[in-house]
Scaffold this motif. Structure first.
Motif, PDB file in Angstrom:
ATOM      1  N   LEU A 135       0.789  -1.259  -0.119  1.00 20.31           N
ATOM      2  CA  LEU A 135      -0.011  -0.022  -0.069  1.00 20.31           C
ATOM      3  C   LEU A 135       0.991   1.290  -0.083  1.00 20.31           C
ATOM      4  CD1 LEU A 135      -2.645  -1.408   2.249  1.00 20.31           C
ATOM      5  CD2 LEU A 135      -3.396  -0.219   0.286  1.00 20.31           C
ATOM      6  N   THR A 136       2.034   1.400   0.530  1.00 16.57           N
ATOM      7  CA  THR A 136       2.936   2.487   0.655  1.00 16.57           C
ATOM      8  C   THR A 136       3.825   2.352  -0.604  1.00 16.57           C
ATOM      9  OG1 THR A 136       4.407   1.264   2.042  1.00 16.57           O
ATOM     10  CG2 THR A 136       2.716   2.659   3.160  1.00 16.57           C
ATOM     11  N   LEU A 137       3.933   1.533  -1.179  1.00 21.05           N
ATOM     12  CA  LEU A 137       5.085   1.181  -2.380  1.00 21.05           C
ATOM     13  C   LEU A 137       4.874   2.410  -3.188  1.00 21.05           C
ATOM     14  CD1 LEU A 137       7.056  -0.651  -3.378  1.00 21.05           C
ATOM     15  CD2 LEU A 137       5.482  -1.517  -4.846  1.00 21.05           C
ATOM     16  N   LYS A 138       4.080   3.034  -3.494  1.00 20.02           N
ATOM     17  CA  LYS A 138       3.732   3.951  -4.593  1.00 20.02           C
ATOM     18  C   LYS A 138       4.466   5.487  -3.767  1.00 20.02           C
ATOM     19  CE  LYS A 138       0.451   6.056  -7.574  1.00 20.02           C
ATOM     20  NZ  LYS A 138      -0.858   6.410  -8.339  1.00 20.02           N
ATOM     21  N   GLY A 139       4.363   5.447  -2.569  1.00 17.28           N
ATOM     22  CA  GLY A 139       4.674   6.687  -1.817  1.00 17.28           C
ATOM     23  C   GLY A 139       6.166   6.714  -1.406  1.00 17.28           C
ATOM     24  N   THR A 140       7.066   5.890  -1.837  1.00 21.49           N
ATOM     25  CA  THR A 140       8.478   5.691  -1.278  1.00 21.49           C
ATOM     26  C   THR A 140       9.228   6.655  -1.474  1.00 21.49           C
ATOM     27  OG1 THR A 140       8.903   4.129  -3.077  1.00 21.49           O
ATOM     28  CG2 THR A 140       8.344   3.140  -1.140  1.00 21.49           C
ATOM     29  N   ASP A 141       9.001   7.591  -2.585  1.00 20.14           N
ATOM     30  CA  ASP A 141       9.582   8.597  -2.977  1.00 20.14           C
ATOM     31  C   ASP A 141       9.450  10.079  -1.693  1.00 20.14           C
ATOM     32  OD1 ASP A 141       7.029   8.936  -3.907  1.00 20.14           O
ATOM     33  OD2 ASP A 141       7.575  10.683  -4.825  1.00 20.14           O
ATOM     34  N   HIS A 142       8.468   9.958  -0.919  1.00 23.73           N
ATOM     35  CA  HIS A 142       8.074  10.929   0.341  1.00 23.73           C
ATOM     36  C   HIS A 142       8.827  10.399   1.461  1.00 23.73           C
ATOM     37  CE1 HIS A 142       5.232  12.661  -2.342  1.00 23.73           C
ATOM     38  NE2 HIS A 142       4.663  11.514  -2.752  1.00 23.73           N
ATOM     39  N   TRP A 143      10.231  10.245   1.267  1.00 19.94           N
ATOM     40  CA  TRP A 143      10.934   9.978   2.367  1.00 19.94           C
ATOM     41  C   TRP A 143      10.723  10.708   3.760  1.00 19.94           C
ATOM     42  CZ3 TRP A 143      12.275   5.144   2.125  1.00 19.94           C
ATOM     43  CH2 TRP A 143      12.585   4.586   0.945  1.00 19.94           C
ATOM     44  N   ASN A 144      10.633  12.029   3.775  1.00 18.74           N
ATOM     45  CA  ASN A 144      10.479  12.776   5.197  1.00 18.74           C
ATOM     46  C   ASN A 144       9.112  12.499   5.592  1.00 18.74           C
ATOM     47  OD1 ASN A 144      12.907  14.223   4.908  1.00 18.74           O
ATOM     48  ND2 ASN A 144      12.150  16.026   3.614  1.00 18.74           N
ATOM     49  N   GLY A 145       7.991  12.430   4.734  1.00 20.78           N
ATOM     50  CA  GLY A 145       6.775  12.144   5.109  1.00 20.78           C
ATOM     51  C   GLY A 145       6.570  10.606   5.635  1.00 20.78           C
ATOM     52  N   ALA A 146       7.457   9.731   5.122  1.00 19.37           N
ATOM     53  CA  ALA A 146       7.240   8.545   5.448  1.00 19.37           C
ATOM     54  C   ALA A 146       8.031   8.346   6.900  1.00 19.37           C
ATOM     55  CB  ALA A 146       8.072   7.461   4.362  1.00 19.37           C
ATOM     56  N   ALA A 147       9.216   9.090   7.050  1.00 19.37           N
ATOM     57  CA  ALA A 147       9.807   9.115   8.480  1.00 19.37           C
ATOM     58  C   ALA A 147       8.969   9.484   9.555  1.00 19.37           C
ATOM     59  CB  ALA A 147      11.078   9.810   8.506  1.00 19.37           C
ATOM     60  N   TRP A 148       8.174  10.483   9.234  1.00 17.56           N
ATOM     61  CA  TRP A 148       7.114  11.029  10.247  1.00 17.56           C
ATOM     62  C   TRP A 148       6.215  10.073  10.489  1.00 17.56           C
ATOM     63  CZ3 TRP A 148       8.455  14.261  13.849  1.00 17.56           C
ATOM     64  CH2 TRP A 148       9.292  15.425  13.487  1.00 17.56           C
ATOM     65  N   GLY A 149       5.692   9.388   9.490  1.00 16.19           N
ATOM     66  CA  GLY A 149       4.588   8.375   9.714  1.00 16.19           C
ATOM     67  C   GLY A 149       5.150   7.022  10.599  1.00 16.19           C
ATOM     68  N   ILE A 150       6.309   6.874  10.181  1.00 16.35           N
ATOM     69  CA  ILE A 150       6.828   5.651  11.176  1.00 16.35           C
ATOM     70  C   ILE A 150       6.846   6.448  12.618  1.00 16.35           C
ATOM     71  CG2 ILE A 150       8.949   4.271  11.476  1.00 16.35           C
ATOM     72  CD1 ILE A 150       9.247   4.371   8.583  1.00 16.35           C
ATOM     73  N   ALA A 151       7.473   7.239  12.878  1.00 17.68           N
ATOM     74  CA  ALA A 151       7.379   7.968  14.259  1.00 17.68           C
ATOM     75  C   ALA A 151       6.004   7.976  14.771  1.00 17.68           C
ATOM     76  CB  ALA A 151       8.136   9.322  14.285  1.00 17.68           C
ATOM     77  N   ALA A 152       5.035   8.372  13.917  1.00 22.95           N
ATOM     78  CA  ALA A 152       3.589   8.460  14.499  1.00 22.95           C
ATOM     79  C   ALA A 152       3.144   7.005  14.757  1.00 22.95           C
ATOM     80  CB  ALA A 152       2.635   8.931  13.380  1.00 22.95           C
TER      81      ALA A 152
END
Length: 298
Positions: A135-152
């Motif tokens: 589900l997140t494969l398409k968004g792997t270019d948004h690294w900063n957003g992904a990092a904050w999502g993992i923190a959340a």
């Protein structure tokens, strides 16, 4: 409350809260991050305090204030991380990353309470992990957003764990209201310190703020605390898998987001993992008694 009723309430809570990603994304275009969170949760706190004023007076004491403060502080970290992720990525990516909390919960239980997940649980956790990855494969270019999502996700998993511990001997509604007040104050202080505060204007912003206040906060966070008194911590974590599914749907309908074929495959795997973990055997049923026993000892 019966366990089946609590599960139904938990699903309703997750459905209501899934809309928060859509409304937050809309409101963030015109408001500061902490200002939005501060107004959202403080207004919800005032509203619920009026409705439940007798209940709050009856349960008022040092213990519930301390528990509400601790839970509110953790939720402050959850929501700040979520907003940072939303500012830098799509709704579906933020939703699924944050709600990988349902994978953190059994691991936290393992570390904190020595409650090792069964092989069945580990298998379906792996299935759900594969679903989240697709589900997140398409968004792997948004690294900063992904990092904050993992923190959340980490903070949210820790919140679910703490709620299972702290809600057992507290009035769930009162505890949820106090934690909301703490969140509101912390975010308003943060806004005053780092942002230029301005009142929301424009119909979309106002509607989004009101929906976040009454639907997502007043109903969502408060009644999750109540529902978790009657289901296990591990079950509550797995119910969170519904949140990103609904959030993805809202993003597709109202913002035109398109997770693509990988999104459909990922959603299917998440559902398979959730249903499998709820089935008979040594899945969630094996953890239920031990989790409730740990909560009752606090």
């Amino acid at each position: 409350m019966r366990t089946s009723t609590a599960k139904g309430l938990m699903v309703s809570v997750i459905l209501a809260r899934s809309t928060s990603f859509l409304f937050s994304k809309t409101a963030l275009a015109a408001m500061g991050l902490f200002e939005l969170l501060g107004l959202r949760f403080f207004l919800a706190f005032l509203f619920l305090s009026l409705i439940y004023r007798k209940r709050l007076r009856a349960s008022f004491g040092r213990d519930i204030l301390l528990r509400g403060t601790l839970l509110g502080a953790v939720l402050y970290l959850v929501m700040a991380s979520e907003m940072m992720a939303l500012k830098q990525s799509d709704i579906y990516l933020t939703a699924f990353l944050e709600n990988s909390a349902f994978l953190f919960v059994p691991l936290i239980l393992w570390v904190a309470d020595r409650q090792k997940p069964s092989r069945r649980m580990l298998f379906f956790m792996a299935v759900m992990t594969a679903g989240v990855a697709l589900l997140t494969l398409k968004g792997t270019d948004h690294w900063n957003g992904a990092a904050w999502g993992i923190a959340a996700a980490f903070f949210y998993g820790f919140f679910i764990f703490l709620t299972g511990k702290l809600a057992a001997k507290s009035d769930g509604i009162s505890l949820g209201i106090w934690q909301m007040g703490v969140m509101g104050v912390l975010n308003l202080v943060s806004s005053a310190a780092v942002e230029e505060m301005k009142m929301p204007s424009g119909p979309e912003t106002v509607v989004s703020l009101l929906a976040l206040t009454f639907l997502c906060s007043a109903f969502g966070f408060t009644f999750q605390t109540e529902a978790q008194k009657y289901i296990s911590t591990a079950e509550a974590g797995l119910f969170s898998a519904l949140d990103p599914l609904f959030a993805t749907l809202w993003g597709m309908i109202f913002r035109g987001e398109n997770p693509g074929p990988s999104g459909a495959a990922g959603a299917l795997l998440v559902l398979i993992g959730m249903v499998g973990a709820q089935g008979r055997g040594k899945g969630l049923a094996a953890l239920r008694h031990r989790t409730k026993g740990s909560a009752d000892s606090v």
